[in-house]
Design a protein around this motif. Sequence first.
Motif, PDB file in Angstrom:
ATOM      1  N   ASP A 145       0.828  -1.213   0.000  1.00  0.00           N
ATOM      2  CA  ASP A 145       0.000   0.000   0.000  1.00  0.00           C
ATOM      3  C   ASP A 145       0.866   1.268   0.000  1.00  0.00           C
ATOM      4  OD1 ASP A 145      -2.296  -1.571   0.181  1.00  0.00           O
ATOM      5  OD2 ASP A 145      -2.497  -1.344   2.343  1.00  0.00           O
ATOM      6  N   TYR A 155      -7.431   9.073   9.586  1.00  0.00           N
ATOM      7  CA  TYR A 155      -6.747   8.259  10.606  1.00  0.00           C
ATOM      8  C   TYR A 155      -5.404   7.770  10.080  1.00  0.00           C
ATOM      9  CZ  TYR A 155      -8.309   4.183   7.910  1.00  0.00           C
ATOM     10  OH  TYR A 155      -8.520   3.271   6.910  1.00  0.00           O
ATOM     11  N   ILE A 182      -2.634   4.891   9.224  1.00  0.00           N
ATOM     12  CA  ILE A 182      -2.516   3.451   9.032  1.00  0.00           C
ATOM     13  C   ILE A 182      -1.629   2.914  10.169  1.00  0.00           C
ATOM     14  CG2 ILE A 182      -2.802   3.657   6.532  1.00  0.00           C
ATOM     15  CD1 ILE A 182       0.223   3.167   6.262  1.00  0.00           C
ATOM     16  N   PRO A 183      -1.672   1.615  10.453  1.00  0.00           N
ATOM     17  CA  PRO A 183      -0.882   1.090  11.579  1.00  0.00           C
ATOM     18  C   PRO A 183       0.622   1.372  11.398  1.00  0.00           C
ATOM     19  CG  PRO A 183      -2.482  -0.545  10.818  1.00  0.00           C
ATOM     20  CD  PRO A 183      -2.498   0.569   9.813  1.00  0.00           C
ATOM     21  N   HIS A 196     -14.206   3.332  -2.235  1.00  0.00           N
ATOM     22  CA  HIS A 196     -14.435   4.194  -1.058  1.00  0.00           C
ATOM     23  C   HIS A 196     -15.262   5.401  -1.507  1.00  0.00           C
ATOM     24  CE1 HIS A 196     -10.774   2.356   0.508  1.00  0.00           C
ATOM     25  NE2 HIS A 196     -10.141   3.438   0.912  1.00  0.00           N
ATOM     26  N   VAL A 249      -1.612   5.974   1.242  1.00  0.00           N
ATOM     27  CA  VAL A 249      -1.597   4.783   0.388  1.00  0.00           C
ATOM     28  C   VAL A 249      -2.034   5.098  -1.046  1.00  0.00           C
ATOM     29  CG1 VAL A 249      -1.908   3.262   2.376  1.00  0.00           C
ATOM     30  CG2 VAL A 249      -3.911   3.928   1.055  1.00  0.00           C
ATOM     31  N   VAL A 253      -8.426   0.636  -3.072  1.00  0.00           N
ATOM     32  CA  VAL A 253      -7.916  -0.495  -2.276  1.00  0.00           C
ATOM     33  C   VAL A 253      -8.932  -1.016  -1.253  1.00  0.00           C
ATOM     34  CG1 VAL A 253      -5.515   0.210  -2.529  1.00  0.00           C
ATOM     35  CG2 VAL A 253      -6.838   1.064  -0.591  1.00  0.00           C
ATOM     36  N   PHE A 268      -9.113  -3.691   7.039  1.00  0.00           N
ATOM     37  CA  PHE A 268     -10.103  -3.726   8.126  1.00  0.00           C
ATOM     38  C   PHE A 268     -11.419  -4.399   7.755  1.00  0.00           C
ATOM     39  CE2 PHE A 268      -7.376  -0.105   9.487  1.00  0.00           C
ATOM     40  CZ  PHE A 268      -6.871  -0.722  10.617  1.00  0.00           C
ATOM     41  N   ARG A 273      -4.565   8.643   6.288  1.00  0.00           N
ATOM     42  CA  ARG A 273      -5.502   8.488   5.179  1.00  0.00           C
ATOM     43  C   ARG A 273      -6.624   9.511   5.363  1.00  0.00           C
ATOM     44  NH1 ARG A 273      -7.931   3.894   2.749  1.00  0.00           N
ATOM     45  NH2 ARG A 273      -7.445   5.391   1.117  1.00  0.00           N
ATOM     46  N   HIS A 307     -12.925   8.348   4.983  1.00  0.00           N
ATOM     47  CA  HIS A 307     -13.602   7.618   3.899  1.00  0.00           C
ATOM     48  C   HIS A 307     -14.547   6.575   4.475  1.00  0.00           C
ATOM     49  CE1 HIS A 307      -9.879   5.460   4.970  1.00  0.00           C
ATOM     50  NE2 HIS A 307     -10.641   4.383   4.859  1.00  0.00           N
TER      51      HIS A 307
HETATM   52  C1  BEZ Z   1      -8.029   1.350   5.095  1.00  0.00           C
HETATM   53  O1  BEZ Z   1      -8.579   2.228   4.499  1.00  0.00           O
HETATM   54  O2  BEZ Z   1      -8.710   0.716   5.888  1.00  0.00           O
HETATM   55  C2  BEZ Z   1      -6.551   1.089   4.879  1.00  0.00           C
HETATM   56  C3  BEZ Z   1      -6.073   0.946   3.592  1.00  0.00           C
HETATM   57  C4  BEZ Z   1      -4.724   0.707   3.387  1.00  0.00           C
HETATM   58  C5  BEZ Z   1      -3.862   0.609   4.478  1.00  0.00           C
HETATM   59  C6  BEZ Z   1      -4.360   0.760   5.771  1.00  0.00           C
HETATM   60  C7  BEZ Z   1      -5.708   1.022   5.973  1.00  0.00           C
END
Ligand code: BEZ
Length: 286
Positions: A75, A189, A191-192, A229, A243, A97, A101, A210, A213
């Motif tokens: 990503d 938020y 991403i981890p 999304h 991403v 993508v 989650f 990100r 969305h």
């Molecule tokens: C998300 O939107 O949930 C996501 C997409 C790519 C990487 C991490 C989170």
Amino acid sequence: MDHSESSLLDAVLASIDETPDPRLRQILTTVTRHLHAAVRELRPTNREWEQAVEFLTAVGQKSDATRQEFVLLSDVLGVSMLVETINGADTGTESTVLGPFHMVDSPVRELGESIDLVGKGEACVVTGSVRDVDGTPLAGATIDVWQCDENGFYDVQQPDSQPAGNGRGLFHADDKGRFWFRTVVPSHYPIPTDGPVGDLLTATRRHPYRPAHVHVIAEAPGHTPLTTHMFVADSPYIDGDAVFAVRGSLVTEFAEVTEPAYAERYGVSAPFRHAHFDIRLTRAAA
Ligand code: BEZ
Ligand code: FE
């Protein structure tokens, strides 16, 4: 036999030349060629190559049934979005993508129901339709949605404070292909970042955010399922998704509505925000 840098590549390519599966042969040949070219260009020290192996090892070790660090790596390097772009339909709503989650089934909900089980965020109504690219309504199409809450967390990230299924719903469109549901406006938020991909972002001075969305998977018989999304138009990071998944056509106004009559129609109180998302699915190849 001794090898020069280029004859080493030739020897490896020759060794895979008898691979019976032509696609596997093509993949191995192309990846080997590009990998050797990168190494010849970069000229890593032995220690640097060890570090590369350690990094990929850490990516694997961070991955388990609920955490896919390799997908996250793909990503943040834009590869997930590149694969989406290569495989997306030329017509219909654009895809983006899946993200990590969508790991639990969304609860089936009635049209108009709320996917927000907590009630703390800014009230929001989402309406939309699912149609064929020729405009025919797709009655009974399924719309699977999932989103984070107003603080930027998915239910699975906060099992102690969010009820399971919060922010998730599986809806069936009505006989005119329409759908509507209540929710709260999601937040942007990160991403981890507690794994090697987070270390990579730090080392490259990149932010992990990100834009806000709502994830959508729309499906209808005879049509290609769509993973996409709705992006919140006024969200921070709308022009800088970590991403690279924003497409202009998916950016949706979450407009403020103040008329009480409008609010009453959807069972919310004014003011609330309203987003409308029309989905076009392409017919599956026969
Ligand atoms: C998300 O939107 O949930 C996501 C997409 C790519 C990487 C991490 C989170
Ligand atoms: Fe997400």
